[in-house]
Write a protein that holds these residues in place. Structure first.
Motif, mmCIF file in Angstrom:
data_model
loop_
_atom_site.group_PDB
_atom_site.id
_atom_site.type_symbol
_atom_site.label_atom_id
_atom_site.label_comp_id
_atom_site.label_asym_id
_atom_site.label_seq_id
_atom_site.Cartn_x
_atom_site.Cartn_y
_atom_site.Cartn_z
ATOM 1 N N CYS A 22 -7.998 9.420 -86.284
ATOM 2 C CA CYS A 22 -9.434 9.669 -86.433
ATOM 3 C C CYS A 22 -10.155 8.705 -85.497
ATOM 4 O O CYS A 22 -10.201 7.503 -85.754
ATOM 5 C CB CYS A 22 -9.869 9.449 -87.870
ATOM 6 S SG CYS A 22 -11.662 9.558 -88.117
ATOM 7 N N ALA A 23 -10.704 9.243 -84.429
ATOM 8 C CA ALA A 23 -11.419 8.436 -83.458
ATOM 9 C C ALA A 23 -12.903 8.437 -83.795
ATOM 10 O O ALA A 23 -13.517 9.496 -83.912
ATOM 11 C CB ALA A 23 -11.196 8.981 -82.051
ATOM 12 N N ALA A 24 -13.458 7.248 -83.941
ATOM 13 C CA ALA A 24 -14.872 7.099 -84.276
ATOM 14 C C ALA A 24 -15.659 6.687 -83.036
ATOM 15 O O ALA A 24 -15.197 5.868 -82.242
ATOM 16 C CB ALA A 24 -15.053 6.056 -85.370
ATOM 17 N N THR A 69 0.481 5.884 -95.214
ATOM 18 C CA THR A 69 -0.081 4.574 -94.883
ATOM 19 C C THR A 69 -1.328 4.762 -94.025
ATOM 20 O O THR A 69 -1.283 5.492 -93.021
ATOM 21 C CB THR A 69 0.934 3.722 -94.115
ATOM 22 O OG1 THR A 69 2.124 3.562 -94.890
ATOM 23 C CG2 THR A 69 0.350 2.342 -93.820
ATOM 24 N N ILE A 70 -2.406 4.106 -94.420
ATOM 25 C CA ILE A 70 -3.637 4.120 -93.630
ATOM 26 C C ILE A 70 -3.753 2.798 -92.907
ATOM 27 O O ILE A 70 -3.507 1.735 -93.493
ATOM 28 C CB ILE A 70 -4.882 4.392 -94.509
ATOM 29 C CG1 ILE A 70 -6.135 4.517 -93.644
ATOM 30 C CG2 ILE A 70 -5.052 3.326 -95.588
ATOM 31 C CD1 ILE A 70 -7.369 4.996 -94.420
ATOM 32 N N ASN A 71 -4.068 2.850 -91.634
ATOM 33 C CA ASN A 71 -4.298 1.624 -90.880
ATOM 34 C C ASN A 71 -5.266 1.913 -89.747
ATOM 35 O O ASN A 71 -5.691 3.048 -89.552
ATOM 36 C CB ASN A 71 -2.987 1.023 -90.373
ATOM 37 C CG ASN A 71 -2.162 1.992 -89.562
ATOM 38 O OD1 ASN A 71 -2.701 2.871 -88.907
ATOM 39 N ND2 ASN A 71 -0.853 1.840 -89.600
ATOM 40 N N ARG A 72 -5.592 0.877 -88.985
ATOM 41 C CA ARG A 72 -6.621 1.046 -87.965
ATOM 42 C C ARG A 72 -6.302 0.235 -86.721
ATOM 43 O O ARG A 72 -5.558 -0.742 -86.775
ATOM 44 C CB ARG A 72 -7.972 0.591 -88.510
ATOM 45 C CG ARG A 72 -8.018 -0.877 -88.868
ATOM 46 C CD ARG A 72 -9.382 -1.281 -89.385
ATOM 47 N NE ARG A 72 -9.383 -2.620 -89.935
ATOM 48 C CZ ARG A 72 -9.591 -3.720 -89.228
ATOM 49 N NH1 ARG A 72 -9.796 -3.629 -87.938
ATOM 50 N NH2 ARG A 72 -9.596 -4.902 -89.825
ATOM 51 N N ASP A 73 -6.880 0.686 -85.627
ATOM 52 C CA ASP A 73 -6.864 -0.055 -84.372
ATOM 53 C C ASP A 73 -8.326 -0.310 -84.035
ATOM 54 O O ASP A 73 -9.024 0.587 -83.554
ATOM 55 C CB ASP A 73 -6.169 0.758 -83.280
ATOM 56 C CG ASP A 73 -6.050 0.000 -81.974
ATOM 57 O OD1 ASP A 73 -6.901 -0.878 -81.703
ATOM 58 O OD2 ASP A 73 -5.121 0.299 -81.209
ATOM 59 N N SER A 74 -8.793 -1.503 -84.326
ATOM 60 C CA SER A 74 -10.206 -1.810 -84.136
ATOM 61 C C SER A 74 -10.626 -1.678 -82.684
ATOM 62 O O SER A 74 -11.743 -1.249 -82.386
ATOM 63 C CB SER A 74 -10.495 -3.231 -84.626
ATOM 64 O OG SER A 74 -10.261 -3.338 -86.006
ATOM 65 N N THR A 78 -10.245 3.508 -84.054
ATOM 66 C CA THR A 78 -9.435 4.628 -84.537
ATOM 67 C C THR A 78 -8.731 4.255 -85.833
ATOM 68 O O THR A 78 -8.209 3.147 -85.964
ATOM 69 C CB THR A 78 -8.404 5.044 -83.480
ATOM 70 O OG1 THR A 78 -9.090 5.444 -82.296
ATOM 71 C CG2 THR A 78 -7.544 6.195 -83.973
ATOM 72 N N VAL A 79 -8.748 5.185 -86.770
ATOM 73 C CA VAL A 79 -8.036 5.035 -88.034
ATOM 74 C C VAL A 79 -6.903 6.054 -88.055
ATOM 75 O O VAL A 79 -7.076 7.186 -87.608
ATOM 76 C CB VAL A 79 -8.988 5.264 -89.223
ATOM 77 C CG1 VAL A 79 -8.225 5.236 -90.539
ATOM 78 C CG2 VAL A 79 -10.082 4.220 -89.228
ATOM 79 N N TYR A 80 -5.781 5.637 -88.590
ATOM 80 C CA TYR A 80 -4.601 6.488 -88.621
ATOM 81 C C TYR A 80 -4.165 6.761 -90.060
ATOM 82 O O TYR A 80 -4.398 5.959 -90.962
ATOM 83 C CB TYR A 80 -3.443 5.811 -87.886
ATOM 84 C CG TYR A 80 -3.748 5.483 -86.449
ATOM 85 C CD1 TYR A 80 -4.146 4.196 -86.097
ATOM 86 C CD2 TYR A 80 -3.651 6.448 -85.450
ATOM 87 C CE1 TYR A 80 -4.439 3.879 -84.774
ATOM 88 C CE2 TYR A 80 -3.936 6.136 -84.134
ATOM 89 C CZ TYR A 80 -4.330 4.859 -83.804
ATOM 90 O OH TYR A 80 -4.618 4.556 -82.500
#
Length: 122
Positions: A22-24, A69-74, A78-80
């Motif tokens: 999910c790209a914000a 598993t939910i995680n993110r790349d600040s 992007t949230v995965y």
């Protein structure tokens, strides 16, 4: 305004894995929590997982705990959602959502993506 764009859905066999992204973009600084929800045909939209954008907390529905598993790349905003041991019951359209606080309800999530289809075959 905030724009959310999901990707990564597809067809997978039971027991397989997929990773949704999910790209914000836009005013992402107003987002405090990010969540994933899903909706199967004829059913209501249900909570899957969520996290606080700036903190460590993660939350999962009982049905996916231990498998997703939910995680993110600040740096990429992007949230995965990493999904493993997929089951046919996981088949649904998966939506990314952003809001002002964490909840397992859809209420506080003001921004939604367009959804991505996940189909798990038996």
């Amino acid at each position: 305004q905030v724009q959310l764009v999901e990707s990564g859905g597809g067809l997978v066999q039971a027991g397989g894995s997929l990773r949704l992204s999910c790209a914000a973009s836009g005013r992402t600084g107003i987002l405090y929590a990010m969540g994933w929800f899903r909706q199967a045909p004829g059913k209501e939209r249900e909570f899957v997982a969520a996290m606080n954008w700036g903190a460590v907390g993660t939350y999962y529905a009982d049905s996916v705990k231990g498998r997703f598993t939910i995680n993110r790349d600040s740096a990429k905003n992007t949230v995965y959602l990493q999904m493993t041991s997929l089951k046919p019951d996981d088949t649904a359209v998966y939506y990314c959502a952003g809001g002002g606080y964490y909840s397992s309800s859809v209420t506080p999530y003001d921004y939604w993506g367009q959804g991505t289809q996940v189909t798990v075959s038996s």
